[in-house]
Design an enzyme around this catalytic site. Structure first.
Site, PDB file in Angstrom:
ATOM      1  N   ALA A 160      -4.115   6.793  -2.773  1.00  0.00           N
ATOM      2  CA  ALA A 160      -4.276   6.625  -4.388  1.00  0.00           C
ATOM      3  C   ALA A 160      -5.187   7.766  -4.711  1.00  0.00           C
ATOM      4  O   ALA A 160      -5.131   7.988  -5.947  1.00  0.00           O
ATOM      5  CB  ALA A 160      -5.075   5.252  -4.688  1.00  0.00           C
ATOM      6  N   SER A 193      -5.232  10.962  -2.811  1.00  0.00           N
ATOM      7  CA  SER A 193      -4.783  11.990  -2.515  1.00  0.00           C
ATOM      8  C   SER A 193      -3.356  11.879  -1.637  1.00  0.00           C
ATOM      9  O   SER A 193      -3.601  10.883  -1.023  1.00  0.00           O
ATOM     10  CB  SER A 193      -5.875  13.125  -1.679  1.00  0.00           C
ATOM     11  OG  SER A 193      -6.226  12.205  -0.294  1.00  0.00           O
ATOM     12  N   GLY A 194      -2.860  13.096  -1.498  1.00  0.00           N
ATOM     13  CA  GLY A 194      -1.518  12.800  -0.409  1.00  0.00           C
ATOM     14  C   GLY A 194      -1.591  13.881   0.514  1.00  0.00           C
ATOM     15  O   GLY A 194      -2.388  14.840   0.181  1.00  0.00           O
ATOM     16  N   HIS A 219       4.491   1.127   4.357  1.00  0.00           N
ATOM     17  CA  HIS A 219       3.154   0.568   3.847  1.00  0.00           C
ATOM     18  C   HIS A 219       2.273   1.264   4.814  1.00  0.00           C
ATOM     19  O   HIS A 219       2.265   1.243   6.141  1.00  0.00           O
ATOM     20  CB  HIS A 219       3.045  -0.774   3.967  1.00  0.00           C
ATOM     21  CG  HIS A 219       1.764  -1.318   3.466  1.00  0.00           C
ATOM     22  ND1 HIS A 219       1.020  -2.378   3.968  1.00  0.00           N
ATOM     23  CD2 HIS A 219       1.056  -0.885   2.325  1.00  0.00           C
ATOM     24  CE1 HIS A 219       0.062  -2.608   3.064  1.00  0.00           C
ATOM     25  NE2 HIS A 219      -0.051  -1.709   2.049  1.00  0.00           N
ATOM     26  N   ASP A 220       1.285   2.024   4.168  1.00  0.00           N
ATOM     27  CA  ASP A 220       0.225   2.576   4.887  1.00  0.00           C
ATOM     28  C   ASP A 220      -0.633   1.910   5.972  1.00  0.00           C
ATOM     29  O   ASP A 220      -0.578   2.323   6.909  1.00  0.00           O
ATOM     30  CB  ASP A 220      -0.803   3.453   3.973  1.00  0.00           C
ATOM     31  CG  ASP A 220      -1.256   2.747   2.984  1.00  0.00           C
ATOM     32  OD1 ASP A 220      -1.289   1.468   2.966  1.00  0.00           O
ATOM     33  OD2 ASP A 220      -2.065   3.363   2.040  1.00  0.00           O
ATOM     34  N   THR A 221      -0.866   0.700   5.398  1.00  0.00           N
ATOM     35  CA  THR A 221      -1.714  -0.339   6.487  1.00  0.00           C
ATOM     36  C   THR A 221      -0.880  -0.555   7.717  1.00  0.00           C
ATOM     37  O   THR A 221      -1.319  -0.854   8.750  1.00  0.00           O
ATOM     38  CB  THR A 221      -2.293  -1.358   5.790  1.00  0.00           C
ATOM     39  OG1 THR A 221      -2.812  -0.976   4.462  1.00  0.00           O
ATOM     40  CG2 THR A 221      -3.055  -2.298   6.760  1.00  0.00           C
ATOM     41  N   THR A 252     -10.172   2.921   0.891  1.00  0.00           N
ATOM     42  CA  THR A 252     -10.677   2.126  -0.633  1.00  0.00           C
ATOM     43  C   THR A 252     -10.442   0.790  -0.347  1.00  0.00           C
ATOM     44  O   THR A 252     -11.507   0.170  -1.219  1.00  0.00           O
ATOM     45  CB  THR A 252      -9.294   2.705  -1.445  1.00  0.00           C
ATOM     46  OG1 THR A 252      -9.391   4.223  -1.626  1.00  0.00           O
ATOM     47  CG2 THR A 252      -9.536   2.622  -2.901  1.00  0.00           C
ATOM     48  N   ASN A 267      -7.305  -8.940   2.390  1.00  0.00           N
ATOM     49  CA  ASN A 267      -7.639  -7.782   1.576  1.00  0.00           C
ATOM     50  C   ASN A 267      -9.097  -7.910   1.106  1.00  0.00           C
ATOM     51  O   ASN A 267      -9.219  -8.800   0.288  1.00  0.00           O
ATOM     52  CB  ASN A 267      -6.630  -7.461   0.257  1.00  0.00           C
ATOM     53  CG  ASN A 267      -5.572  -7.167   0.957  1.00  0.00           C
ATOM     54  OD1 ASN A 267      -4.988  -6.234   1.076  1.00  0.00           O
ATOM     55  ND2 ASN A 267      -4.461  -8.049   0.892  1.00  0.00           N
ATOM     56  N   GLY A 323      -9.858   6.546   7.079  1.00  0.00           N
ATOM     57  CA  GLY A 323     -10.639   7.254   6.798  1.00  0.00           C
ATOM     58  C   GLY A 323     -12.219   6.618   6.730  1.00  0.00           C
ATOM     59  O   GLY A 323     -13.230   7.510   7.054  1.00  0.00           O
TER      60      GLY A 323
END
Length: 530
Positions: free
Chosen positions: A51, A53-54, A279-281, A302, A339, A449
């Protein structure tokens, strides 16, 4: 070398991993030195969209390890237009092409490419395959209308029984319900964000299951879009691109895109576009370097997503009331998780303080936290006020005043409040996970991160009273690339991929401290929740 099975050799063989190939050795041969055998490294590209950066990352599999090189980093962020929150997808596609051009400049044979992204958001396409503007951001206030529309037709227990997904105001079910009917009617196809990028690369439209499972429109028992929800809400099932499994080959990189970016060569085979875990997770959990059982994970960024990997979903009244969700992971596993708002609160405080003329990097903020007195003020990170952007320090102060606690005296006190509150939230969540699964967790893997935040990692160990293993930071990219390698037959199994990742990264262990203080604080924190 003769195949021992085909030649009738009955000696037990051992499979040895080499990048891009397998070598079968019988016991007498294992004593020989095969260091002279040369195998080519295998290269992959991962587009990891967050959300904020890429990045386009080059992954190289060689000598039983995966190494990463960031080729291109680009900013991402919400575009605010007349108070509405959107994503600039065309700009992100352009940044992806820039990353692909940088990859082409390496002049390497690239075996595969895949994109992962955050969940729930989507793009609508018209009959000419043009994206309908706008592409909404999940934090937009239109979700309120969507919630009202859904709840007028389906009660919450029914929705949970069909999807196993916790209530979140921004779930895709609410976003789609907020769409004007004429806009949905004019749309030919809906793709979730990561899958829209895979479609951009391959021309094959699929919603990969790990991302589809975040929508609250997917039934994890039936393993398909929920017919009951679609029928009740009047949604066209043909609007939603078909679901595919994690680790699906979509086809070669589109010729026009390969030519435009320079990723075409007579010397190299075409690049395979793969739906890994979009999905990144899901990708991050696939890369957790665990080697035993009785571990839980925390994907820290995040959002803080705390959970466990299961073979089947847990969908009952208790899991619903406690806000647990069942998302799909690699190999048709279930990511049973909660979450929790995570470092978003830190990010928003940092943004506000930067506006006010005091700029910190994240390492400075983590260190700042340790200089403040402990347990002066606590917040409930899941309080609805902390969901939206802007004025975050003021919102924390409001919460403290409303609950009869001192307002943090300075930036260090704000950081201490946030870190301690997150760690205590992890404790509550882990205890509930243990109750729902019947497991006793002996360690927590923190990845992503946020695993660089040593202060939060230590506070988590203190609060949970179990060791915390931090790393890898690049878990999402590692998972993306590992699943590509498995899909293309370069790694034989998920367990083998996790072993490769363990060999590729250095983990840092945090052991519990100050248990009595944290037990007392946990009692205060639970009173706040009640």
């Amino acid at each position: 070398m003769p195949d021992p099975e085909r030649c009738g050799n009955q000696q037990k063989s051992t499979r040895i991993f080499r990048p891009g190939t397998f070598l079968f050795l019988t016991p007498p041969m294992l004593a020989l030195n095969y260091a002279h055998i040369f195998t080519m490294p295998t290269h992959y590209l991962a587009c990891d969209l967050g959300a904020d950066s890429g990045r386009v990352i080059l992954g190289t599999l060689a000598d039983g390890k995966i190494s990463l090189e960031e080729l291109h980093r680009f900013p991402n962020g919400v575009v605010k237009t007349n108070g509405a929150l959107h994503w600039n997808l065309d700009g992100l596609f352009s940044e992806l092409k820039t990353g692909l051009k940088k990859a082409a400049a390496k002049n390497l044979p690239i075996a595969g490419i895949s994109t992962d992204s955050w969940g729930v958001d989507y793009a609508l396409y018209d009959e000419h395959d043009h994206i309908l503007s706008p592409v909404w951001c999940y934090r937009d206030s239109r979700n309120v209308v969507g919630i009202e529309t859904v709840q007028a037709k389906l009660d919450w227990p029914t929705i949970y029984s069909l999807t196993g997904i916790q209530f979140m105001p921004f779930n895709t079910i609410h976003q789609v319900a907020a769409e004007p009917p004429e806009r949905l009617a004019s749309a030919k196809q809906l793709l979730l964000i990561g899958d829209a990028f895979n479609y951009f690369c391959s021309g094959v439209a699929r919603n990969e299951v790990s991302l589809a499972s975040t929508t609250q429109l997917y039934n994890p028992i039936e393993k398909r879009w929920s017919k009951k929800i679609f029928t009740t809400l009047g949604l066209r099932e043909d609007l939603f691109a078909p679901i595919c499994s994690s680790g699906t080959k979509l086809g070669p990189l589109k010729k026009c895109l390969a030519q435009e970016t320079g990723l075409v060569s007579v010397d190299f085979p075409p690049i395979e576009v793969i739906a890994t875990c979009s999905h990144d997770t899901g990708a991050a959990v696939a890369a957790i370097p665990a080697s035993d059982e009785n571990w839980a994970y925390l994907s820290s960024g995040t959002w803080s997503l705390m959970g466990v990997e299961l073979s089947k979903p847990i969908i009952n009244d208790e899991s619903r009331s406690l806000g647990f969700t069942n998302e799909i992971g690699f190999g048709d596993t279930v990511r049973f998780l909660k979450n929790i708002i995570g470092l978003w609160i830190v990010q928003e405080c940092r943004r506000q303080w930067t506006k006010e003329g005091k700029k910190y990097d994240f390492a400075e903020l983590a260190a700042l936290s340790t200089s403040a007195p402990p347990f002066v003020s606590l917040i409930n990170p899941d309080d609805a006020r902390f969901m939206s952007p802007d004025r975050m320090p003021e919102k924390i102060a409001e919460f403290c005043r409303e609950t009869g606690q001192p307002v943090p005296a300075d930036h260090a006190a704000y950081m201490r409040c946030i870190h301690e509150s997150l760690a205590l939230s992890y404790r509550v969540t882990l205890r509930r996970l243990e109750k729902l699964t019947g497991k006793k967790f002996e360690k927590l893997h923190i990845v992503g991160g946020g695993s660089q935040d040593a202060t939060l990692n230590q506070f988590a160990a203190n609060s949970l009273k179990i060791p915390v293993l931090a790393g890898p930071t690049e878990c999402t990219a590692l998972g993306n690339i590992a699943i590509q390698a498995i899909t293309l037959g370069h790694v034989e199994s998920h367990a083998a991929a996790r072993e490769i990742i363990r060999n590729s990264v250095e983990l840092k262990t945090f052991t519990p401290q100050d248990s009595a203080q944290w037990d007392a604080a946990a009692t205060r924190f639970e009173d706040l929740l009640n």
